[in-house]
Design a protein around this motif. Sequence first.
Motif, PDB file in Angstrom:
ATOM      1  N   ALA A 148       0.805  -1.222   0.000  1.00  0.00           N
ATOM      2  CA  ALA A 148       0.000   0.000   0.000  1.00  0.00           C
ATOM      3  C   ALA A 148       0.841   1.277   0.000  1.00  0.00           C
ATOM      4  N   SER A 149       2.143   1.145   0.160  1.00  0.00           N
ATOM      5  CA  SER A 149       2.984   2.337   0.268  1.00  0.00           C
ATOM      6  C   SER A 149       3.059   3.082  -1.060  1.00  0.00           C
ATOM      7  N   ASP A 150       3.371   4.355  -0.966  1.00  0.00           N
ATOM      8  CA  ASP A 150       3.514   5.180  -2.154  1.00  0.00           C
ATOM      9  C   ASP A 150       4.874   5.004  -2.818  1.00  0.00           C
ATOM     10  N   ALA A 151       5.787   4.367  -2.113  1.00  0.00           N
ATOM     11  CA  ALA A 151       7.123   4.152  -2.686  1.00  0.00           C
ATOM     12  C   ALA A 151       7.009   3.207  -3.869  1.00  0.00           C
ATOM     13  N   PRO A 152       7.631   3.549  -4.980  1.00  0.00           N
ATOM     14  CA  PRO A 152       7.532   2.659  -6.143  1.00  0.00           C
ATOM     15  C   PRO A 152       8.243   1.344  -5.859  1.00  0.00           C
TER      16      PRO A 152
END
Length: 174
Positions: A148-152
Amino acid sequence: MWLSIRFTILRVALSAGLAALGGCAMSPDLASGPASFRSDGCSLFPDRAPLGQADWCGCCLAHDLDYWRGGSAGERLASDRRFKACVQTASRSPALAGTMYGAVRVGGVPWLPSPFRWGYGWPYGRLYRALSLEEDAQAAALRDGYMASDAPPVCPIPPHVAAVPGLDVKTAPM
Protein backbone atom coordinates in the motif's frame (compact mmCIF):
# COMPACT_ATOMS: atom_id res chain seq x y z
CA MET A 1 43.91 -47.34 12.57
CA TRP A 2 45.58 -44.24 14.08
CA LEU A 3 44.46 -42.25 11.08
CA SER A 4 40.86 -43.32 11.65
CA ILE A 5 41.03 -42.34 15.34
CA ARG A 6 42.62 -38.98 14.54
CA PHE A 7 39.95 -38.31 11.92
CA THR A 8 37.20 -39.15 14.42
CA ILE A 9 38.71 -36.87 17.08
CA LEU A 10 39.08 -34.05 14.56
CA ARG A 11 35.51 -34.51 13.35
CA VAL A 12 34.12 -34.47 16.91
CA ALA A 13 36.18 -31.40 17.83
CA LEU A 14 35.06 -29.51 14.72
CA SER A 15 31.44 -30.47 15.29
CA ALA A 16 31.57 -29.33 18.91
CA GLY A 17 33.25 -26.06 17.94
CA LEU A 18 30.74 -25.33 15.21
CA ALA A 19 27.86 -26.18 17.51
CA ALA A 20 29.20 -23.83 20.18
CA LEU A 21 29.73 -21.02 17.68
CA GLY A 22 26.45 -21.68 15.96
CA GLY A 23 24.54 -21.52 19.20
CA CYS A 24 25.78 -17.98 19.76
CA ALA A 25 25.84 -16.65 16.23
CA MET A 26 22.75 -18.27 14.85
CA SER A 27 20.22 -18.13 17.67
CA PRO A 28 17.33 -16.21 16.15
CA ASP A 29 15.67 -13.50 18.19
CA LEU A 30 12.17 -14.01 16.92
CA ALA A 31 10.43 -11.96 19.60
CA SER A 32 10.98 -8.79 17.60
CA GLY A 33 9.11 -10.07 14.54
CA PRO A 34 10.20 -9.85 10.94
CA ALA A 35 12.14 -6.96 9.44
CA SER A 36 10.44 -4.67 6.93
CA PHE A 37 10.11 -6.17 3.47
CA ARG A 38 12.76 -5.32 0.91
CA SER A 39 13.46 -6.63 -2.57
CA ASP A 40 16.15 -6.14 -5.17
CA GLY A 41 14.14 -7.74 -7.95
CA CYS A 42 15.76 -10.87 -9.30
CA SER A 43 18.85 -10.67 -7.05
CA LEU A 44 21.82 -12.00 -9.01
CA PHE A 45 19.87 -12.39 -12.26
CA PRO A 46 18.55 -9.89 -14.83
CA ASP A 47 15.04 -8.59 -14.11
CA ARG A 48 14.02 -8.69 -17.74
CA ALA A 49 15.25 -9.67 -21.20
CA PRO A 50 17.92 -7.37 -22.64
CA LEU A 51 16.11 -7.48 -25.98
CA GLY A 52 12.38 -7.75 -26.50
CA GLN A 53 9.65 -7.18 -23.97
CA ALA A 54 9.91 -10.23 -21.70
CA ASP A 55 9.86 -9.00 -18.11
CA TRP A 56 9.83 -11.40 -15.17
CA CYS A 57 10.73 -8.89 -12.45
CA GLY A 58 7.20 -9.04 -11.02
CA CYS A 59 7.65 -12.79 -10.61
CA CYS A 60 10.80 -12.11 -8.60
CA LEU A 61 9.02 -9.56 -6.42
CA ALA A 62 6.21 -11.99 -5.64
CA HIS A 63 8.80 -14.70 -4.95
CA ASP A 64 10.75 -12.31 -2.70
CA LEU A 65 7.60 -11.73 -0.66
CA ASP A 66 7.41 -15.47 -0.06
CA TYR A 67 11.13 -15.77 0.73
CA TRP A 68 11.03 -12.78 3.09
CA ARG A 69 8.14 -14.38 4.98
CA GLY A 70 9.69 -17.86 5.14
CA GLY A 71 7.92 -20.84 6.60
CA SER A 72 8.10 -24.58 6.12
CA ALA A 73 10.06 -26.53 3.51
CA GLY A 74 6.76 -27.35 1.79
CA GLU A 75 5.87 -23.66 1.57
CA ARG A 76 9.26 -22.96 -0.02
CA LEU A 77 8.79 -25.69 -2.61
CA ALA A 78 5.31 -24.37 -3.47
CA SER A 79 6.71 -20.83 -3.76
CA ASP A 80 9.52 -21.96 -6.05
CA ARG A 81 7.05 -23.87 -8.25
CA ARG A 82 4.81 -20.79 -8.53
CA PHE A 83 7.91 -18.76 -9.40
CA LYS A 84 8.88 -21.17 -12.17
CA ALA A 85 5.36 -21.07 -13.63
CA CYS A 86 5.32 -17.27 -13.47
CA VAL A 87 8.71 -16.89 -15.20
CA GLN A 88 7.66 -19.36 -17.89
CA THR A 89 4.48 -17.37 -18.51
CA ALA A 90 6.37 -14.06 -18.57
CA SER A 91 9.26 -15.22 -20.73
CA ARG A 92 7.61 -17.96 -22.76
CA SER A 93 10.83 -19.88 -22.14
CA PRO A 94 10.75 -23.21 -20.29
CA ALA A 95 14.57 -23.21 -20.35
CA LEU A 96 14.81 -19.83 -18.61
CA ALA A 97 12.15 -20.82 -16.07
CA GLY A 98 13.98 -24.07 -15.35
CA THR A 99 17.30 -22.29 -14.94
CA MET A 100 15.86 -19.74 -12.53
CA TYR A 101 14.00 -22.48 -10.64
CA GLY A 102 17.22 -24.46 -10.23
CA ALA A 103 19.04 -21.36 -9.02
CA VAL A 104 16.49 -20.56 -6.31
CA ARG A 105 16.34 -24.19 -5.18
CA VAL A 106 20.11 -24.27 -4.69
CA GLY A 107 20.83 -20.69 -3.65
CA GLY A 108 17.77 -19.97 -1.51
CA VAL A 109 18.30 -22.52 1.24
CA PRO A 110 17.69 -21.08 4.70
CA TRP A 111 21.06 -22.05 6.18
CA LEU A 112 23.10 -19.86 3.82
CA PRO A 113 23.70 -16.44 5.39
CA SER A 114 22.62 -14.59 2.27
CA PRO A 115 20.24 -11.64 1.87
CA PHE A 116 17.99 -13.79 -0.34
CA ARG A 117 17.76 -17.00 1.72
CA TRP A 118 14.41 -18.55 2.64
CA GLY A 119 13.02 -16.55 5.57
CA TYR A 120 15.34 -13.55 5.09
CA GLY A 121 12.86 -11.30 6.87
CA TRP A 122 13.65 -13.09 10.11
CA PRO A 123 16.95 -13.20 11.98
CA TYR A 124 19.41 -15.73 10.59
CA GLY A 125 18.94 -19.20 12.03
CA ARG A 126 15.17 -19.64 11.73
CA LEU A 127 15.58 -22.26 8.98
CA TYR A 128 12.36 -24.09 8.00
CA ARG A 129 9.59 -23.39 10.47
CA ALA A 130 5.93 -22.68 9.86
CA LEU A 131 4.85 -19.28 11.14
CA SER A 132 2.70 -19.08 14.24
CA LEU A 133 -0.59 -17.19 13.95
CA GLU A 134 1.05 -14.18 15.60
CA GLU A 135 4.08 -14.27 13.28
CA ASP A 136 1.81 -14.68 10.27
CA ALA A 137 -0.20 -11.62 11.32
CA GLN A 138 3.01 -9.58 11.79
CA ALA A 139 4.29 -10.58 8.35
CA ALA A 140 0.93 -9.92 6.70
CA ALA A 141 0.75 -6.42 8.20
CA LEU A 142 4.25 -5.58 6.94
CA ARG A 143 3.48 -7.03 3.50
CA ASP A 144 0.22 -5.06 3.27
CA GLY A 145 2.04 -1.91 4.33
CA TYR A 146 4.63 -2.43 1.62
CA MET A 147 1.99 -3.09 -1.04
CA ALA A 148 0.00 0.00 0.00
CA SER A 149 2.98 2.34 0.27
CA ASP A 150 3.51 5.18 -2.15
CA ALA A 151 7.12 4.15 -2.69
CA PRO A 152 7.53 2.66 -6.14
CA PRO A 153 8.28 -1.06 -6.03
CA VAL A 154 11.59 -2.29 -7.36
CA CYS A 155 9.54 -3.55 -10.31
CA PRO A 156 5.85 -3.35 -11.10
CA ILE A 157 3.74 -6.45 -10.68
CA PRO A 158 2.52 -7.17 -14.22
CA PRO A 159 -0.93 -8.66 -14.97
CA HIS A 160 0.49 -12.08 -15.89
CA VAL A 161 1.70 -12.56 -12.30
CA ALA A 162 -1.87 -12.54 -11.01
CA ALA A 163 -2.80 -14.98 -13.77
CA VAL A 164 -0.53 -17.72 -12.38
CA PRO A 165 -2.71 -20.30 -10.61
CA GLY A 166 -2.29 -20.08 -6.86
CA LEU A 167 -0.30 -16.83 -6.94
CA ASP A 168 -1.82 -13.72 -5.45
CA VAL A 169 0.82 -11.38 -4.08
CA LYS A 170 -1.73 -9.65 -1.87
CA THR A 171 -2.79 -12.82 -0.05
CA ALA A 172 -0.50 -15.75 -0.82
CA PRO A 173 0.85 -17.51 1.10
CA MET A 174 0.11 -15.47 4.22
